[in-house]
Design a protein around this motif. Structure first.
Motif, mmCIF file in Angstrom:
data_model
loop_
_atom_site.group_PDB
_atom_site.id
_atom_site.type_symbol
_atom_site.label_atom_id
_atom_site.label_comp_id
_atom_site.label_asym_id
_atom_site.label_seq_id
_atom_site.Cartn_x
_atom_site.Cartn_y
_atom_site.Cartn_z
ATOM 1 N N LEU A 115 0.829 -1.200 0.000
ATOM 2 C CA LEU A 115 0.000 0.000 0.000
ATOM 3 C C LEU A 115 0.866 1.254 0.000
ATOM 4 C CD1 LEU A 115 -2.855 -0.939 2.515
ATOM 5 C CD2 LEU A 115 -3.123 -0.499 0.073
ATOM 6 N N GLN A 116 1.885 1.246 0.838
ATOM 7 C CA GLN A 116 2.771 2.410 0.909
ATOM 8 C C GLN A 116 3.505 2.625 -0.409
ATOM 9 O OE1 GLN A 116 5.128 1.378 4.325
ATOM 10 N NE2 GLN A 116 3.491 1.849 5.779
ATOM 11 N N GLN A 117 3.929 1.542 -1.048
ATOM 12 C CA GLN A 117 4.600 1.657 -2.338
ATOM 13 C C GLN A 117 3.680 2.248 -3.397
ATOM 14 O OE1 GLN A 117 5.978 -2.315 -3.171
ATOM 15 N NE2 GLN A 117 7.474 -2.290 -1.496
ATOM 16 N N ALA A 118 2.378 1.980 -3.250
ATOM 17 C CA ALA A 118 1.387 2.501 -4.196
ATOM 18 C C ALA A 118 0.956 3.918 -3.845
ATOM 19 C CB ALA A 118 0.167 1.578 -4.227
ATOM 20 N N GLY A 119 1.482 4.469 -2.761
ATOM 21 C CA GLY A 119 1.117 5.813 -2.343
ATOM 22 C C GLY A 119 -0.228 5.877 -1.644
ATOM 23 N N ILE A 120 -0.631 4.763 -1.029
ATOM 24 C CA ILE A 120 -1.919 4.686 -0.332
ATOM 25 C C ILE A 120 -1.653 4.659 1.169
ATOM 26 C CG2 ILE A 120 -4.020 3.327 0.004
ATOM 27 C CD1 ILE A 120 -3.585 2.227 -2.833
ATOM 28 N N ALA A 121 -2.396 5.452 1.910
ATOM 29 C CA ALA A 121 -2.148 5.600 3.345
ATOM 30 C C ALA A 121 -2.530 4.346 4.118
ATOM 31 C CB ALA A 121 -2.932 6.793 3.888
ATOM 32 N N THR A 122 -1.694 4.008 5.091
ATOM 33 C CA THR A 122 -1.966 2.947 6.050
ATOM 34 C C THR A 122 -0.969 3.113 7.191
ATOM 35 O OG1 THR A 122 -2.391 0.553 6.303
ATOM 36 C CG2 THR A 122 -0.410 1.180 5.121
ATOM 37 N N PRO A 123 -1.331 2.776 8.426
ATOM 38 C CA PRO A 123 -0.374 2.932 9.532
ATOM 39 C C PRO A 123 0.882 2.094 9.302
ATOM 40 C CG PRO A 123 -2.596 2.635 10.373
ATOM 41 C CD PRO A 123 -2.664 2.364 8.908
ATOM 42 N N GLU A 124 2.028 2.643 9.680
ATOM 43 C CA GLU A 124 3.291 1.931 9.492
ATOM 44 C C GLU A 124 3.400 0.777 10.490
ATOM 45 O OE1 GLU A 124 8.011 2.843 8.847
ATOM 46 O OE2 GLU A 124 6.777 4.306 9.913
ATOM 47 N N VAL A 125 3.808 -0.367 9.979
ATOM 48 C CA VAL A 125 4.028 -1.535 10.830
ATOM 49 C C VAL A 125 5.389 -1.410 11.503
ATOM 50 C CG1 VAL A 125 4.316 -4.039 10.890
ATOM 51 C CG2 VAL A 125 2.566 -3.023 9.414
ATOM 52 N N LEU A 126 5.415 -1.574 12.819
ATOM 53 C CA LEU A 126 6.652 -1.459 13.585
ATOM 54 C C LEU A 126 7.206 -2.817 13.991
ATOM 55 C CD1 LEU A 126 5.523 1.515 15.842
ATOM 56 C CD2 LEU A 126 6.912 1.620 13.761
ATOM 57 N N ALA A 128 6.206 -7.252 13.502
ATOM 58 C CA ALA A 128 5.336 -8.338 13.053
ATOM 59 C C ALA A 128 5.982 -9.658 13.434
ATOM 60 C CB ALA A 128 5.114 -8.266 11.549
ATOM 61 N N SER A 129 5.301 -10.433 14.263
ATOM 62 C CA SER A 129 5.808 -11.737 14.685
ATOM 63 C C SER A 129 4.668 -12.757 14.568
ATOM 64 C CB SER A 129 6.331 -11.674 16.121
ATOM 65 O OG SER A 129 5.271 -11.455 17.037
ATOM 66 N N ARG A 130 4.906 -13.956 15.052
ATOM 67 C CA ARG A 130 3.862 -14.978 14.917
ATOM 68 C C ARG A 130 2.613 -14.605 15.688
ATOM 69 N NH1 ARG A 130 2.749 -19.599 13.058
ATOM 70 N NH2 ARG A 130 4.776 -19.778 12.062
ATOM 71 N N TYR A 131 2.747 -14.022 16.863
ATOM 72 C CA TYR A 131 1.574 -13.763 17.691
ATOM 73 C C TYR A 131 1.275 -12.280 17.908
ATOM 74 C CZ TYR A 131 1.805 -18.734 18.685
ATOM 75 O OH TYR A 131 1.832 -20.100 18.553
ATOM 76 N N TYR A 132 2.130 -11.383 17.402
ATOM 77 C CA TYR A 132 1.914 -9.955 17.669
ATOM 78 C C TYR A 132 2.096 -9.116 16.413
ATOM 79 C CZ TYR A 132 1.999 -10.823 22.698
ATOM 80 O OH TYR A 132 1.715 -11.274 23.966
ATOM 81 N N LEU A 133 1.318 -8.029 16.375
ATOM 82 C CA LEU A 133 1.466 -6.996 15.365
ATOM 83 C C LEU A 133 1.418 -5.656 16.086
ATOM 84 C CD1 LEU A 133 1.408 -6.158 12.261
ATOM 85 C CD2 LEU A 133 -1.063 -5.902 12.592
ATOM 86 N N ILE A 134 2.390 -4.795 15.803
ATOM 87 C CA ILE A 134 2.385 -3.440 16.352
ATOM 88 C C ILE A 134 2.487 -2.458 15.186
ATOM 89 C CG2 ILE A 134 3.541 -1.760 17.835
ATOM 90 C CD1 ILE A 134 4.659 -3.986 19.492
ATOM 91 N N THR A 135 1.587 -1.487 15.167
ATOM 92 C CA THR A 135 1.641 -0.427 14.170
ATOM 93 C C THR A 135 1.553 0.920 14.872
ATOM 94 O OG1 THR A 135 -0.750 -0.156 13.809
ATOM 95 C CG2 THR A 135 0.347 -1.935 12.609
ATOM 96 N N GLU A 136 1.796 1.957 14.119
ATOM 97 C CA GLU A 136 1.535 3.291 14.636
ATOM 98 C C GLU A 136 0.035 3.454 14.858
ATOM 99 O OE1 GLU A 136 4.948 6.046 12.556
ATOM 100 O OE2 GLU A 136 3.110 5.621 11.433
ATOM 101 N N ALA A 137 -0.323 4.122 15.936
ATOM 102 C CA ALA A 137 -1.738 4.437 16.161
ATOM 103 C C ALA A 137 -2.094 5.661 15.323
ATOM 104 C CB ALA A 137 -1.994 4.710 17.637
ATOM 105 N N LEU A 138 -3.290 5.673 14.796
ATOM 106 C CA LEU A 138 -3.730 6.833 14.025
ATOM 107 C C LEU A 138 -3.975 8.014 14.959
ATOM 108 C CD1 LEU A 138 -6.130 4.999 11.589
ATOM 109 C CD2 LEU A 138 -4.024 6.200 10.971
ATOM 110 N N PRO A 139 -3.661 9.221 14.533
ATOM 111 C CA PRO A 139 -3.778 10.394 15.414
ATOM 112 C C PRO A 139 -5.226 10.834 15.612
ATOM 113 C CG PRO A 139 -3.134 11.081 13.225
ATOM 114 C CD PRO A 139 -3.125 9.572 13.208
ATOM 115 N N GLU A 140 -5.400 11.694 16.608
ATOM 116 C CA GLU A 140 -6.701 12.315 16.793
ATOM 117 C C GLU A 140 -7.040 13.119 15.547
ATOM 118 O OE1 GLU A 140 -7.158 14.597 20.321
ATOM 119 O OE2 GLU A 140 -6.242 13.080 21.626
#
Length: 269
Positions: A115-126, A128-140
């Protein structure tokens, strides 16, 4: 058989019979391998893709989070500008299934990168593991379309761009589309798939039907259900804008039949 990134010098498998599933898996793995190592933005170690410069223990961070959802399949929360998701393995069958599948967080990472390569917005992934995903939280100030369904028609252009970039969302409901700083973006990429040779029309139609039915259900929940004529007009508007961008004609009886099926199923639920 599935193949996983195996370290800094891991390899990509070459499928024998190039079925659609093989090609999708290959595309996902190529994307993951491109983002790792010394030339990428992510480090891979101990089964985790970690954004360079990011350091956090996901299990500890989740204990400090405000829990948003806690179900049999996932637990999600927010803390200190982070969005955290844990993929739960409750039950023997689910545990076995997860042990042989490519981690869903890996799939989310690959879809986010595309998505980012296509210029489409999505929160950045910080992370990624087998049991967890952490991304940036979207702002107010982030506006989700379930709060403002009247913005849905204008999302047709970015959906067309996503599909033409070979990305199938898989859960394209209003809660997973947001509007921020004049741009539409997508979250919840657990069901996303990558298609190196274009998305089949059947899946384009599924995404579109999911979007239209989600909008119709939102108005029903508000006590302002769309009339048949309004739903028809809304569907045609989205399909026409999509066709102008992609050349794909989705405004056919199959699309409308699927929309009605999804609305009936959701209302029964």
């Amino acid at each position: 058989m599935l193949f996983y990134p195996s370290g800094e010098t891991g390899c990509i498998f070459t499928p024998g019979k190039k079925s659609r599933r093989d090609l999708m898996l290959r595309e996902l793995l190529v994307t993951l391998m491109d983002c790792r190592g010394t030339n990428g933005n992510y480090l891979f170690a101990k089964g985790r893709f970690v954004r360079r410069g990011f350091s956090a223990d996901p299990s500890f961070e989740l204990t400090k989070s405000v829990i948003i959802k806690d179900s049999r399949t996932t637990t999600t929360g927010c803390a200190h500008g982070l969005f955290l998701k844990r993929y739960n393995s409750r039950g023997i069958w689910r545990t076995l299934k997860r042990s042989v599948q490519l981690p869903r967080a890996y799939e989310c990472l690959a879809a986010a990168l595309r998505l980012q390569q296509a210029g489409i917005a999505t929160p950045e992934v910080l992370l990624a593991s087998r049991y967890y995903l952490i991304t940036e939280a979207l702002p107010e100030g982030t506006v989700f379309l379930n709060r403002t369904p009247e913005l849905t028609a204008d999302a047709a252009d970015v959906i067309a761009k996503m599909h033409d970039s070979g990305i199938y969302h898989g859960d394209l409901n209003l809660r997973n589309i947001y509007f921020l700083d004049g741009k539409y973006g997508f979250i919840d990429l657990d069901s996303a798939k990558l298609f190196p040779k274009g998305i089949p029309k059947t899946l384009r139609r599924k995404d579109m039907a999911r979007l239209v039915s989600s909008c119709a259900i939102e108005y029903i929940w508000r006590g302002e259900p769309l009339s048949e004529e309004e739903l028809e007009e809304f569907t045609n508007t989205l399909a026409n804008r999509y066709r102008m961008k992609t050349g794909a004609e989705l405004g056919d009886p199959e699309l409308k039949a699927r929309i009605q099926y999804l609305i009936r199923r959701k209302r029964r639920g």
